[in-house]
Motif scaffolding. Structure first.
Motif, PDB file in Angstrom:
ATOM      1  N   LEU A 102       0.872  -1.289  -0.231  1.00 14.90           N
ATOM      2  CA  LEU A 102      -0.103  -0.171   0.023  1.00 14.90           C
ATOM      3  C   LEU A 102       1.190   1.242   0.094  1.00 14.90           C
ATOM      4  N   THR A 103       2.024   1.221   0.718  1.00 15.85           N
ATOM      5  CA  THR A 103       2.558   2.425   0.959  1.00 15.85           C
ATOM      6  C   THR A 103       3.936   2.630   0.035  1.00 15.85           C
ATOM      7  N   ALA A 172      -3.742   6.959   4.853  1.00 14.57           N
ATOM      8  CA  ALA A 172      -4.332   8.292   5.011  1.00 14.57           C
ATOM      9  C   ALA A 172      -3.603   8.983   6.121  1.00 14.57           C
ATOM     10  N   TRP A 173      -2.963   7.993   7.289  1.00  9.14           N
ATOM     11  CA  TRP A 173      -2.556   8.401   8.283  1.00  9.14           C
ATOM     12  C   TRP A 173      -1.146   9.010   8.013  1.00  9.14           C
ATOM     13  N   HIS A 174      -0.404   8.644   7.022  1.00  5.92           N
ATOM     14  CA  HIS A 174       0.847   9.319   6.848  1.00  5.92           C
ATOM     15  C   HIS A 174       1.078   8.811   5.313  1.00  5.92           C
ATOM     16  N   LYS A 175       1.893   9.897   4.636  1.00  5.39           N
ATOM     17  CA  LYS A 175       2.255   9.579   3.078  1.00  5.39           C
ATOM     18  C   LYS A 175       3.348   8.500   2.835  1.00  5.39           C
ATOM     19  N   GLN A 176       4.367   8.662   4.034  1.00  2.00           N
ATOM     20  CA  GLN A 176       5.421   7.538   3.974  1.00  2.00           C
ATOM     21  C   GLN A 176       5.519   7.136   5.262  1.00  2.00           C
ATOM     22  N   LEU A 182       6.330   0.831   9.794  1.00  2.00           N
ATOM     23  CA  LEU A 182       5.609  -0.326   9.454  1.00  2.00           C
ATOM     24  C   LEU A 182       5.566  -1.387  10.194  1.00  2.00           C
ATOM     25  N   MET A 183       6.881  -1.979  10.746  1.00  2.00           N
ATOM     26  CA  MET A 183       6.925  -2.968  11.655  1.00  2.00           C
ATOM     27  C   MET A 183       6.089  -2.802  12.882  1.00  2.00           C
ATOM     28  N   LYS A 184       6.086  -1.525  13.451  1.00  2.00           N
ATOM     29  CA  LYS A 184       5.319  -1.265  14.577  1.00  2.00           C
ATOM     30  C   LYS A 184       3.705  -1.226  14.275  1.00  2.00           C
TER      31      LYS A 184
END
Length: 208
Positions: A102-103, A172-176, A182-184
């Motif tokens: 997704l990101t 939608a939370w963050h663009k990157q 991502l692990m967290k």
């Protein structure tokens, strides 16, 4: 002198991939209906007519964009799961790979698939559902494994639906996101689904 066929084929494949990437970006930014063939051509510096060498219509290009997102996502998931064994580790790998898809670079294509599915012709939706079914099977398989190990209390299919719906909102939370973030986030999603604390989930995953 005629150009070798291998070079011509390679160039055609490269141009097609460039078209798909550019179209995904524009369809995501402007919307499918507002994006013109000229917009796509201008984005990569070719003539509008050149696009129809690769695609018969803008709708066919939309199908190719969504298909690219699906196949890329499947590849990312299968790659992450290939070296994982324990049910918690595989669940974490499944969630993490979904977020990576997704990101990462296929992200535009995924966004387009969420927003523009209804713009596809009926036959295109039918073809793409076969790919979507492959992904559904992977999720149900891993969630059923958790159920068998008494780690999942809810129904695997309903859990899948809820998880994917929630995960798809993550961009939608963050663009990157960094790899660490991502692990967290993946740990938090998994812990939530299994009614655990993130700390307990991480500890159990590492001790499988």
């Amino acid at each position: 002198m005629a150009r070798p066929k291998k070079i011509e084929t390679a160039n055609a494949v490269s141009r097609r991939e460039t078209l798909i990437t550019a179209s995904a970006k524009l369809f995501n930014r402007l919307g499918f209906q507002r994006t013109t063939v000229r917009d796509i051509a201008d984005e990569i510096g070719i003539t509008s007519g050149s696009i129809f060498y690769h695609f018969d219509s803008k709708e066919q290009l939309l199908e190719a964009v969504i298909e690219h997102g699906m196949t890329s996502g499947l590849s990312i998931v299968e790659d992450h799961l290939s070296n994982l064994i324990g049910p918690l580790s595989r669940f974490h790998g499944l969630v993490l790979s979904h977020l990576i898809a997704l990101t990462g670079p296929p992200g535009d294509a995924h966004e387009v698939s969420f927003r523009e599915w209804a713009s596809l012709p009926k036959e295109a939706r039918k073809r793409l559902r076969a790919l979507n079914e492959q992904y559904r099977i992977i999720w149900v398989r891993e969630l059923t494994s958790l159920k068998k190990h008494r780690l999942l209390k809810s129904d695997p299919e309903y859990c899948r639906r809820g998880m994917i719906a929630a995960l798809n909102w993550t961009p939608a939370w963050h663009k990157q996101f960094s790899k660490q973030q991502l692990m967290k986030v993946s740990d938090q999603f998994c812990a939530f689904a299994l009614n655990m604390s993130a700390t307990d989930f991480i500890e159990q995953r590492k001790n499988e």
